[in-house]
Scaffold this active site. Sequence first.
Site, PDB file in Angstrom:
ATOM      1  N   ASP A  95     101.995   7.952  51.869  1.00 30.73           N
ATOM      2  CA  ASP A  95     101.554   6.562  51.938  1.00 30.73           C
ATOM      3  C   ASP A  95     102.502   5.726  51.071  1.00 30.73           C
ATOM      4  OD1 ASP A  95     100.842   7.222  49.382  1.00 30.73           O
ATOM      5  OD2 ASP A  95      98.712   6.808  49.627  1.00 30.73           O
ATOM      6  N   ASP A 269      93.756  10.823  58.482  1.00 35.69           N
ATOM      7  CA  ASP A 269      93.774  11.553  57.208  1.00 35.69           C
ATOM      8  C   ASP A 269      92.559  11.133  56.408  1.00 35.69           C
ATOM      9  OD1 ASP A 269      94.868   8.836  56.266  1.00 35.69           O
ATOM     10  OD2 ASP A 269      94.531   9.928  54.413  1.00 35.69           O
ATOM     11  N   CYS A 307      81.541  29.494  63.262  1.00 39.72           N
ATOM     12  CA  CYS A 307      82.901  29.298  62.756  1.00 39.72           C
ATOM     13  C   CYS A 307      83.559  30.662  62.563  1.00 39.72           C
ATOM     14  CB  CYS A 307      82.844  28.543  61.424  1.00 39.72           C
ATOM     15  SG  CYS A 307      84.461  28.282  60.676  1.00 39.72           S
ATOM     16  N   CYS A 309      86.376  31.098  60.726  1.00 36.24           N
ATOM     17  CA  CYS A 309      87.361  30.993  59.650  1.00 36.24           C
ATOM     18  C   CYS A 309      87.226  32.171  58.681  1.00 36.24           C
ATOM     19  CB  CYS A 309      87.236  29.648  58.912  1.00 36.24           C
ATOM     20  SG  CYS A 309      86.029  29.577  57.579  1.00 36.24           S
ATOM     21  N   CYS A 312      83.886  32.139  56.706  1.00 35.97           N
ATOM     22  CA  CYS A 312      82.679  32.467  57.469  1.00 35.97           C
ATOM     23  C   CYS A 312      82.677  33.914  57.952  1.00 35.97           C
ATOM     24  CB  CYS A 312      82.519  31.482  58.621  1.00 35.97           C
ATOM     25  SG  CYS A 312      82.171  29.808  58.011  1.00 35.97           S
ATOM     26  N   HIS A 338      86.779  26.160  54.315  1.00 34.32           N
ATOM     27  CA  HIS A 338      85.937  26.024  55.510  1.00 34.32           C
ATOM     28  C   HIS A 338      85.946  24.592  56.050  1.00 34.32           C
ATOM     29  CE1 HIS A 338      82.651  26.049  58.336  1.00 34.32           C
ATOM     30  NE2 HIS A 338      82.251  24.935  57.722  1.00 34.32           N
TER      31      HIS A 338
HETATM   32 ZN   LIG Z   1      84.094  28.577  58.403  1.00 35.61          ZN
END
Ligand SMILES: [Zn+2]
Length: 380
Positions: A95, A269, A307, A309, A312, A338
């Site tokens: 920025d 963002d 999820c 990920c 998880c 996460h």
């Molecule tokens: Zn997750």
Amino acid sequence: MTPAVTYELIKKDKQTGARLGIVHTPHGSFETPAFMPVGTQATVKTMSPEELKEMKAGIILSNTYHLWLRPGHEIIKEAGGLHKFMNWDRAILTDSGGFQVFSLSDMRKIEEEGVHFRHHLDGSKLFLSPEKAMEIQNALGSDIMMAFDECPPYPASHEYMKASVERTSRWAERCLEAHSRPEDQGLFGIVQGGEFEDLRRQSARDLISLDFPGYAVGGLSVGEPKEVMNQVLDFTTPLLPENKPRYLMGVGSPDALIDGSIRGIDMFDCVLPTRIARNGTLMTSEGRLVVRNAKFARDFRPLDENCDCYVCRNYSRAYIRHLIKAEESFGIRLTSYHNLYFLMDLMEQVRQAIREDRLGDFREEFFEKYGYNKPNAKNF
Ligand SMILES: [Zn+2]
């Protein structure tokens, strides 16, 4: 000269008009609509570059104001630029520093030349101008730089906003002139004008005449109701060139990412996913989850059962709740991971829905499941 940053439109969603595209930068390309994790201090808080790559981040954002004050842009330049300094070889957007000057510092004076203000920590006197913002971002070597603009508070009067928009246009022109590395850094202009359609139009017209390789919509997500943001996008994005990327600054709640994409935005963002992660608040496919709550003490399910990920797949709500309550830094790493993964995955689902011409249906399903349709739902 080929611009350092270019946009390729792949297709539009037949239900909503949302754009699927690719932004090409000197440090690789990324698909859009995209969410950019924020690495304020040259680090996305608690995440390693390898972890960001695991969640398929193609671009991250860093803050000029903070890096200018600490460690100083000269040190980063000496290190070989921001990519080398922080060991991130994909794209970086910086920025202009303007937003922090206008939001963190209360002792400020705006002049035609630039802004006088005091350091938000030690109170020392500082001055930021279009030329200075370019000097710092050229030293950092980001792929996408932002023009130095004024970020007026919300709400502001039409009269104030008009003067501000005109100054921002003059500053944008000075930024272009001061930009010393156009062959390897793309500079985006920022359309301002608050909620006033005539001023958004004026701002867009001024900036488009300067031919930036991309345009941001600024001055939103500053406290206005979500309907106002959507209305402003409804009349602003159609003013912007089709063949250049559009970036909605400071937006990162799931509903706003979907609604922004529907209105033709390509890049977003926000610090939201990492900020709320640090106090144990999660975004999940079934809505907001506050893992600190007592009801999770013996809940051995993952944060989000839908999820896949790393977090998880390996850790339970009960364990993460314990870590957060014990103020263990590993807990914050897990919740940050996460939440970032959730948004990166959400954007992949948005892109897939555009590919299949069903983003309108996807929005309805997602809003229903996440709980946005419930009256008075507490949500992000
Ligand atoms: Zn997750």
